[in-house]
Design a protein around this motif. Sequence first.
Motif: not given
Length: 151
Positions: A1-6, A43-45, A52-54
């Motif tokens: 899990m990662d939090v970032r600016l949109a 991350e999702r497969q 891929r990032e979701a």
Amino acid sequence: MDVRLATEADALEVRRLIDGAMLEAGDIEARIEAEDVLVVTLERQTVEGDIREAIGGAIVLEYPDDEQVGSAETDPSEGASTSPARHIRAIAVRRRRRGQGLGTALVEATLERYGTLTANFDADIRPFYEALEFDIERIAGDRYRGQKEQS
């Protein structure tokens, strides 16, 4: 899990997430440009086996009076922002991802970035803000206001 600016590329997915939660967040693109939208990614497969990032959740912020966008000032002696607290306009997590800490991660990352947050919310959301240790007061009927400063 990662939090970032949109980013601009996230705008449609953020809008879908906010709309799916039946929330109103205003002009998502303008909020993204003002750095007032954060997303939590997972991350999702894919079927092909690619990773891929979701986007699992998003938080959309504003200034309490919504007239301060872009007016943050910095105290040169401390390097800290002296702008007013950001207000949570909307926070949404995908239904299948609720209860997994994504909303908490969004609020904590937002507190780290901006220092102080406020929110207005209905009674059914109160346990979420209580768990995050917001100072809460009743404002009308089943509506509440909460505030938290970075600790």
